[in-house]
Design a protein around this motif. Structure first.
Motif, PDB file in Angstrom:
ATOM      1  N   ASP A 177       1.080  -1.193  -0.240  1.00 10.13           N
ATOM      2  CA  ASP A 177       0.111   0.363  -0.240  1.00 10.13           C
ATOM      3  C   ASP A 177       1.005   0.598   0.140  1.00 10.13           C
ATOM      4  O   ASP A 177       0.837   1.207   0.794  1.00 10.13           O
ATOM      5  CB  ASP A 177      -0.992   0.088   0.854  1.00 10.13           C
ATOM      6  N   ALA A 178       0.888   1.719  -1.071  1.00 10.46           N
ATOM      7  CA  ALA A 178       1.875   2.666  -1.305  1.00 10.46           C
ATOM      8  C   ALA A 178       1.330   4.155  -0.454  1.00 10.46           C
ATOM      9  O   ALA A 178       2.394   4.969  -0.138  1.00 10.46           O
ATOM     10  CB  ALA A 178       2.096   3.620  -2.724  1.00 10.46           C
ATOM     11  N   GLN A 179      -0.013   4.128  -0.042  1.00 13.55           N
ATOM     12  CA  GLN A 179       0.159   5.343   0.251  1.00 13.55           C
ATOM     13  C   GLN A 179       0.096   5.068   1.615  1.00 13.55           C
ATOM     14  O   GLN A 179       0.402   6.460   2.520  1.00 13.55           O
ATOM     15  CB  GLN A 179      -1.972   5.499   0.206  1.00 13.55           C
ATOM     16  N   VAL A 180       0.121   3.820   2.313  1.00 13.69           N
ATOM     17  CA  VAL A 180       0.744   3.611   3.976  1.00 13.69           C
ATOM     18  C   VAL A 180       1.742   4.235   4.277  1.00 13.69           C
ATOM     19  O   VAL A 180       2.293   5.150   4.672  1.00 13.69           O
ATOM     20  CB  VAL A 180       0.404   2.147   4.312  1.00 13.69           C
ATOM     21  N   MET A 181       2.596   3.794   3.264  1.00 15.06           N
ATOM     22  CA  MET A 181       4.589   4.256   2.990  1.00 15.06           C
ATOM     23  C   MET A 181       4.102   5.758   3.150  1.00 15.06           C
ATOM     24  O   MET A 181       5.384   5.883   3.451  1.00 15.06           O
ATOM     25  CB  MET A 181       4.882   3.140   1.910  1.00 15.06           C
ATOM     26  N   ARG A 182       3.471   6.539   2.128  1.00 15.18           N
ATOM     27  CA  ARG A 182       3.616   7.922   2.378  1.00 15.18           C
ATOM     28  C   ARG A 182       3.513   8.917   3.207  1.00 15.18           C
ATOM     29  O   ARG A 182       4.108   9.134   3.907  1.00 15.18           O
ATOM     30  CB  ARG A 182       3.327   8.226   0.620  1.00 15.18           C
ATOM     31  N   GLU A 183       2.152   7.569   3.652  1.00 18.94           N
ATOM     32  CA  GLU A 183       2.544   8.511   5.056  1.00 18.94           C
ATOM     33  C   GLU A 183       3.400   8.054   6.603  1.00 18.94           C
ATOM     34  O   GLU A 183       3.303   9.069   7.001  1.00 18.94           O
ATOM     35  CB  GLU A 183       0.667   8.181   5.179  1.00 18.94           C
ATOM     36  N   THR A 184       3.533   7.333   6.455  1.00 24.73           N
ATOM     37  CA  THR A 184       4.779   6.522   7.704  1.00 24.73           C
ATOM     38  C   THR A 184       6.270   8.134   7.502  1.00 24.73           C
ATOM     39  O   THR A 184       6.711   8.497   8.448  1.00 24.73           O
ATOM     40  CB  THR A 184       5.274   5.133   7.379  1.00 24.73           C
ATOM     41  N   LEU A 185       6.299   8.330   5.875  1.00 22.92           N
ATOM     42  CA  LEU A 185       7.529   8.771   5.217  1.00 22.92           C
ATOM     43  C   LEU A 185       7.381  10.222   5.866  1.00 22.92           C
ATOM     44  O   LEU A 185       7.701  11.516   6.396  1.00 22.92           O
ATOM     45  CB  LEU A 185       7.747   9.139   3.969  1.00 22.92           C
TER      46      LEU A 185
END
Length: 284
Positions: free
Chosen positions: A271-279
């Protein structure tokens, strides 16, 4: 203790356990947790003398693969069984996939950037200017060439490196390329459609720094990208956005290269959105 069903690592020349120092590890772990995957990503400090043993150990311990950071991206190549097309062209590897005991080298940096760029514009036929000629610029340039870029101009302070990269692009791909020596504020050609900062200028903690270009030559119709993820909104992007340009930050490249790696290692779509939110949480 038994290993998780999928175990990956980063072989790095520097120990980088805090999330802000190793954001790739943080987002991969976040993706695994979100997917409920029985997998782990850890950072291993490996000196140049121990690289071969570390690579052999990864196979022996049943790892799914690993990332390679500096100073191992070129040196690791001789320890691998196979190179993907982009990695062979670039001459460097940042991601290794282990399948049936065979080590396959990939370079996902340029692929991650290309995925991010394509969310805004298709590079085929475009006239592109890349600021910088280092490892990231090389990876991006080859991926853009393979995607059918019309012309790529490499702007480099090291004349011979920039000219060498442009020559490699012309000889190894069907894309035309040239180089410009960056010794004064660079005037962006008026026919430029995509402008990319592939240097480290503006990276934390030097957040006020901007690439030395003539900003009056940046036109509103240009699409401008920065590869720096920290801070996500660089002074460079702020400057060109104020001039009417559509901008692309460096978070997309970092997230997408990890998505590609996870797909290769684990066979899932992270899930790219989860990863972006983590960043975003890490960098602010």
């Amino acid at each position: 203790m038994a290993l998780p069903e999928s175990f990956v690592s980063q072989l790095t020349g520097l120990f980088a356990s805090p999330a802000a120092e190793n954001p790739t590890g943080a987002i991969v772990e976040a993706a695994y947790r979100h997917a409920g995957l029985n997998a782990r990503y850890v950072t291993c400090e490996v000196g140049p003398a121990g690289l071969e043993a570390a690579v052999r150990g990864a196979v022996a311990m049943g790892w799914a693969g690993f990332h390679c950071s500096l100073p191992h991206k070129i040196a690791v190549v001789k320890h691998l069984d196979e190179l993907a097309q982009a990695a062979e062209l670039i001459g460097a590897v940042n991601c290794v996939v282990i399948r049936d005991g065979r080590l396959i080298g990939e370079n996902t940096d340029g692929q991650g950037f290309l995925t991010s760029l394509r969310a805004t514009v298709e590079p085929k036929g475009q006239r592109i200017v890349i600021l910088g000629a280092g490892g990231a610029a090389r990876a991006i340039a080859f991926e853009l060439a393979l995607a059918g870029a019309g012309h790529i101009l490499i702007v480099s302070r090291r004349r011979e490196v920039g000219e060498g990269l442009a020559r490699d692009l012309r000889e190894r791909t069907s894309t035309d390329a040239s180089a410009a020596h960056w010794h004064t504020p660079f005037a962006v050609p008026a026919d430029t459609q995509i402008l990319i900062n592939a240097t480290s200028v503006g990276l934390f903690p030097d957040v006020g720094a901007k690439p030395e270009i003539d900003y009056s030559t940046v036109a509103a119709q240009m699409i401008v990208a920065d590869i720096i993820p920290n801070p996500p909104r660089t002074a460079f992007l702020n400057e060109v956005e104020a001039r009417g340009c559509e901008v692309i930050d460096g978070l997309g490249m970092l997230v997408n290269q990890a998505v590609i790696a996870i797909r290769s290692w684990n066979g899932i779509e992270a899930d790219a959105q989860v990863m972006r939110e983590t960043l975003t949480e890490i960098f602010g």
